[in-house]
Design an enzyme around this catalytic site. Sequence first.
Site, mmCIF file in Angstrom:
data_model
loop_
_atom_site.group_PDB
_atom_site.id
_atom_site.type_symbol
_atom_site.label_atom_id
_atom_site.label_comp_id
_atom_site.label_asym_id
_atom_site.label_seq_id
_atom_site.Cartn_x
_atom_site.Cartn_y
_atom_site.Cartn_z
ATOM 1 N N HIS A 1 83.777 163.379 45.761
ATOM 2 C CA HIS A 1 84.925 163.854 46.546
ATOM 3 C C HIS A 1 86.128 162.951 46.354
ATOM 4 O O HIS A 1 85.984 161.749 46.140
ATOM 5 C CB HIS A 1 84.573 163.970 48.033
ATOM 6 C CG HIS A 1 84.034 162.714 48.633
ATOM 7 N ND1 HIS A 1 82.718 162.316 48.459
ATOM 8 C CD2 HIS A 1 84.616 161.763 49.392
ATOM 9 C CE1 HIS A 1 82.526 161.174 49.105
ATOM 10 N NE2 HIS A 1 83.666 160.806 49.672
ATOM 11 N N HIS B 1 89.657 161.753 48.243
ATOM 12 C CA HIS B 1 90.353 161.699 49.530
ATOM 13 C C HIS B 1 91.859 161.836 49.302
ATOM 14 O O HIS B 1 92.411 161.136 48.448
ATOM 15 C CB HIS B 1 90.160 160.333 50.207
ATOM 16 C CG HIS B 1 88.763 160.015 50.629
ATOM 17 N ND1 HIS B 1 88.348 160.116 51.936
ATOM 18 C CD2 HIS B 1 87.684 159.568 49.939
ATOM 19 C CE1 HIS B 1 87.078 159.734 52.039
ATOM 20 N NE2 HIS B 1 86.640 159.401 50.834
HETATM 21 P P1 5GP Z 1 83.096 158.402 51.549
HETATM 22 O O1 5GP Z 1 83.066 157.137 52.367
HETATM 23 O O2 5GP Z 1 81.740 158.838 51.086
HETATM 24 O O3 5GP Z 1 84.106 158.322 50.450
HETATM 25 O O4 5GP Z 1 83.685 159.491 52.511
HETATM 26 C C1 5GP Z 1 82.949 160.491 53.130
HETATM 27 C C2 5GP Z 1 83.874 161.166 54.090
HETATM 28 O O5 5GP Z 1 83.247 162.344 54.551
HETATM 29 C C3 5GP Z 1 84.195 160.320 55.328
HETATM 30 O O6 5GP Z 1 85.599 160.094 55.391
HETATM 31 C C4 5GP Z 1 83.677 161.150 56.488
HETATM 32 O O7 5GP Z 1 84.504 161.115 57.623
HETATM 33 C C5 5GP Z 1 83.598 162.553 55.887
HETATM 34 N N1 5GP Z 1 82.555 163.382 56.466
HETATM 35 C C6 5GP Z 1 81.256 163.023 56.710
HETATM 36 N N2 5GP Z 1 80.560 164.047 57.224
HETATM 37 C C7 5GP Z 1 81.435 165.084 57.314
HETATM 38 C C8 5GP Z 1 81.293 166.428 57.781
HETATM 39 O O8 5GP Z 1 80.230 166.879 58.212
HETATM 40 N N3 5GP Z 1 82.401 167.205 57.727
HETATM 41 C C9 5GP Z 1 83.605 166.735 57.252
HETATM 42 N N4 5GP Z 1 84.624 167.595 57.258
HETATM 43 N N5 5GP Z 1 83.757 165.491 56.807
HETATM 44 C C10 5GP Z 1 82.688 164.665 56.833
#
Ligand code: 5GP
Length: 136
Positions: free
Chosen positions: A99, A101
């Site tokens: 993903h 951001h």
């Molecule tokens: P990472 O730290 O893996 O780059 O970011 C994962 C992101 O996914 C986090 O910013 C977190 O808030 C978001 N996230 C986690 N679970 C969910 C979910 O169930 N729905 C949505 N919309 N975002 C999520």
Amino acid sequence: MDDCIFCKIVKGEIPSEKVYEDEHTLAFLDIKPVNIGHTLIIPKEHFKNIYETPEEIACKLIRAAKKISMAVKKELKADGINVTMNNDSAAGQVIFHTHVHVIPRLSSDGFGPWHGRRDYADGEAKEVAKKISQAL
Ligand code: 5GP
Ligand code: ZN
């Protein structure tokens, strides 16, 4: 992947606030935004991180990130936008489905730039650049 939250969002098994969708990508609001409008862009197909994501799909993610950055900046009056990707736990990755951001930034949000900048020793930058370019 059955136990992947983002795959469940793609399948509609978990609700999300969608902002963009095309054949290969989906974008929706992050559930815990750094700032309001923080958006995640994912491939519909499950890949774990940037290393496993095919180049064509990575390009599509960046194309969507550009469109969404411009829309977020305009509509949410962001002063700036961070486009970032965390890969591996050491880099802060928590969800192991690729993903990107898109994070709106406000001059007043106080988050500041990267911390912990350092300097290169003499000749080190040349050596590091060579190492990376030779591995491409
Ligand atoms: P990472 O730290 O893996 O780059 O970011 C994962 C992101 O996914 C986090 O910013 C977190 O808030 C978001 N996230 C986690 N679970 C969910 C979910 O169930 N729905 C949505 N919309 N975002 C999520
Ligand atoms: Zn997944």
